[in-house]
Design a protein around this motif. Sequence first.
Motif, PDB file in Angstrom:
ATOM      1  N   PRO A 115      11.289   2.274  -1.495  1.00 39.98           N
ATOM      2  CA  PRO A 115      10.980   3.409  -2.381  1.00 39.98           C
ATOM      3  C   PRO A 115      12.215   4.253  -2.662  1.00 39.98           C
ATOM      4  CG  PRO A 115      10.211   3.849  -0.162  1.00 39.98           C
ATOM      5  CD  PRO A 115      10.667   2.424  -0.165  1.00 39.98           C
ATOM      6  N   TYR A 116      12.285   4.806  -3.855  1.00 42.27           N
ATOM      7  CA  TYR A 116      13.365   5.727  -4.233  1.00 42.27           C
ATOM      8  C   TYR A 116      12.995   7.129  -3.751  1.00 42.27           C
ATOM      9  CZ  TYR A 116      16.561   8.477  -7.103  1.00 42.27           C
ATOM     10  OH  TYR A 116      17.518   9.367  -7.523  1.00 42.27           O
ATOM     11  N   SER A 140       7.455   7.114  -8.050  1.00 44.89           N
ATOM     12  CA  SER A 140       7.781   6.906  -9.462  1.00 44.89           C
ATOM     13  C   SER A 140       8.796   5.787  -9.644  1.00 44.89           C
ATOM     14  CB  SER A 140       8.338   8.197 -10.079  1.00 44.89           C
ATOM     15  OG  SER A 140       9.592   8.537  -9.486  1.00 44.89           O
ATOM     16  N   HIS A 141       9.693   5.596  -8.653  1.00 43.66           N
ATOM     17  CA  HIS A 141      10.749   4.592  -8.764  1.00 43.66           C
ATOM     18  C   HIS A 141      10.917   3.864  -7.432  1.00 43.66           C
ATOM     19  CE1 HIS A 141      11.612   7.285 -12.138  1.00 43.66           C
ATOM     20  NE2 HIS A 141      12.311   6.302 -12.680  1.00 43.66           N
ATOM     21  N   CYS A 142      11.551   2.714  -7.493  1.00 46.92           N
ATOM     22  CA  CYS A 142      11.859   1.968  -6.274  1.00 46.92           C
ATOM     23  C   CYS A 142      13.185   1.241  -6.433  1.00 46.92           C
ATOM     24  CB  CYS A 142      10.746   0.967  -5.942  1.00 46.92           C
ATOM     25  SG  CYS A 142      10.614  -0.405  -7.108  1.00 46.92           S
ATOM     26  N   GLU A 188       0.829  -1.201   0.000  1.00 43.23           N
ATOM     27  CA  GLU A 188       0.000   0.000   0.000  1.00 43.23           C
ATOM     28  C   GLU A 188       0.868   1.257   0.000  1.00 43.23           C
ATOM     29  OE1 GLU A 188      -3.441   2.126   2.775  1.00 43.23           O
ATOM     30  OE2 GLU A 188      -2.997  -0.009   3.007  1.00 43.23           O
ATOM     31  N   GLY A 189       0.649   2.144  -0.961  1.00 47.19           N
ATOM     32  CA  GLY A 189       1.409   3.380  -1.072  1.00 47.19           C
ATOM     33  C   GLY A 189       2.577   3.310  -2.024  1.00 47.19           C
ATOM     34  N   ALA A 231      14.341   0.962 -10.414  1.00 52.25           N
ATOM     35  CA  ALA A 231      13.435   0.712 -11.539  1.00 52.25           C
ATOM     36  C   ALA A 231      12.226   1.629 -11.423  1.00 52.25           C
ATOM     37  CB  ALA A 231      12.990  -0.749 -11.568  1.00 52.25           C
ATOM     38  N   LYS A 232      11.555   1.837 -12.550  1.00 51.40           N
ATOM     39  CA  LYS A 232      10.364   2.679 -12.581  1.00 51.40           C
ATOM     40  C   LYS A 232       9.144   1.855 -12.205  1.00 51.40           C
ATOM     41  CE  LYS A 232       8.195   6.284 -15.392  1.00 51.40           C
ATOM     42  NZ  LYS A 232       6.789   5.960 -15.084  1.00 51.40           N
TER      43      LYS A 232
END
Length: 391
Positions: free
Chosen positions: A228-229, A141-143, A135-136, A200-201
Motif C-alpha cells: 500500500p502507498y 487510493s494507491h499502491c 483484504e483491505g 498506481a491508483k
Amino acid sequence: MARQQVAAAAAVAAIAGAAAVLASELYSRRCRRLATRVRELEASLAAATEKAAAERRGRVRAQQSLRKALSEQELSSDEKKKLSKSPKSFPMASIGVVQSCFSTRNGTPRQPLVVPLARATVMLDPARVPAEALEGLADYSHCWILYVFHLNTDLDKMWNDPARSKLKAKVRVPRLKGGKMGVLATRSPHRPNPIGLSVAKVEAVDGHSILLSGVDLVDGTPVLDIKPYLPYSDGVKGAAIPNWLEVDGALAVESIHFSEHFISSLSDCWMHVKKQSLYASADEFQDLVKEVLSWDIRSLSQRIRPHDVTIKDVTDNGGSKIDNDCSNDEDRQSVDPSTSVVYHLHLEGIDVSYRIDQDSNIVVENAALLSSAVNQHRYSYLTWREKVSIL
C-alpha cells in the motif's frame, strides 16, 4: 449438671479444633499440589518455547545455508571465501501477472501516473496468494507494484560473472537528449537487477484481481509484490531532484490531431475488441491514445534520426504480424514513406499509426487490428463496470 455442660463444651471445642486442623492440612496439601502443577506447566511451557526457538534457529540456518549454496555454485574457492559472509542469491518467484492496455514496450509511459487513463489488471496466482491477502487493499487510493522488467534484451548478462556482465554503469537519458547519467540515478529498466517499482491508483479489487489506473506496465509483466502507498511516509515533503528533471515540457508534444480516416478505422476495429477491452467506448480509447501521445514516446534514436527507422509491418511482443487492417489496402499504400516516418503504437490489441513533424505536431492516421487481439480472455470493462465508478 454444670459439670456435664463444661464437658460438652470442651468436647465441642476439641472437635472444632480438630476440624480446623484438618481443614488447614487439606488446604495446605491442595496448595502444594497446585504449586507443583504450576511448576510442571511452567517447565512444559519453557520447554515448548525453547523447542520452538530451536526450530526457528534451525530454519534460519537452513535458509542461510541454502542461499550460501546457491550463491557459491560454479564459483572458485577464492570467490567462495568472499561470499561466505554475504550470500547473494534469494529464492523469489512472481505472485501474478499484469494484463495491461500496453501491448509492447513502445508507447508504455516512462513513469507511472503520467497517463491517468492507462489501465491494467493484476491477476494474482491463487496458489501463491490467497484471496484473503487482498483484504483491505481496496481501502487505499494507491499502491506500489514491484515487478520484473521481463522484456529487457540484456537479461542473459544477469547470469554472467560480474566482471564479465558488461552491465552499463551509465545510460542515456531522454530528458538530457542523449546525455548520460549513472544508472542508479535514473529509472532505466536496464539495471543491475531488472526490478521495477511503480505507484498506481487502486480502482477495484475482485477476488484475486486488482484493477489499476495510471500504470506504466507492459502486458505480461511478472509481479513480485504489492504494497500500500502511505502518504505520511512515502510522500516526502521537500524532496529534491536534479535540475535536468525540472525542465517543463521536455518531452511534451505541440499538438495532436486525429484524421477522419483514423476515426472511421477505429470504429471498425472497436467492434472486434470492445468485449475484451478495459475501455467503455471507442471515444474513451481515443482519449487514451491522446494521453499516451501527449508525451513524445519515441526512443532517443528515433528522435535524433527519424528517417533511419525502417517502415514496415510491425509485430507485437509475441511476434504476430498486424492482421485484419480495418482500412483497405489502398489506404495503407497511399502513405508516402519518403516524406515522413510512420510510427506505431499498440494499445488494447489495436495498432495505432501516426506521424510527428519536426515541430512536434502529431497526426494520428490509422487503426488496425492486431492478430493477437482476437479471442483473448481478459478482464474487461464489462467485468469491472459494476465495481468501480470510473468505468
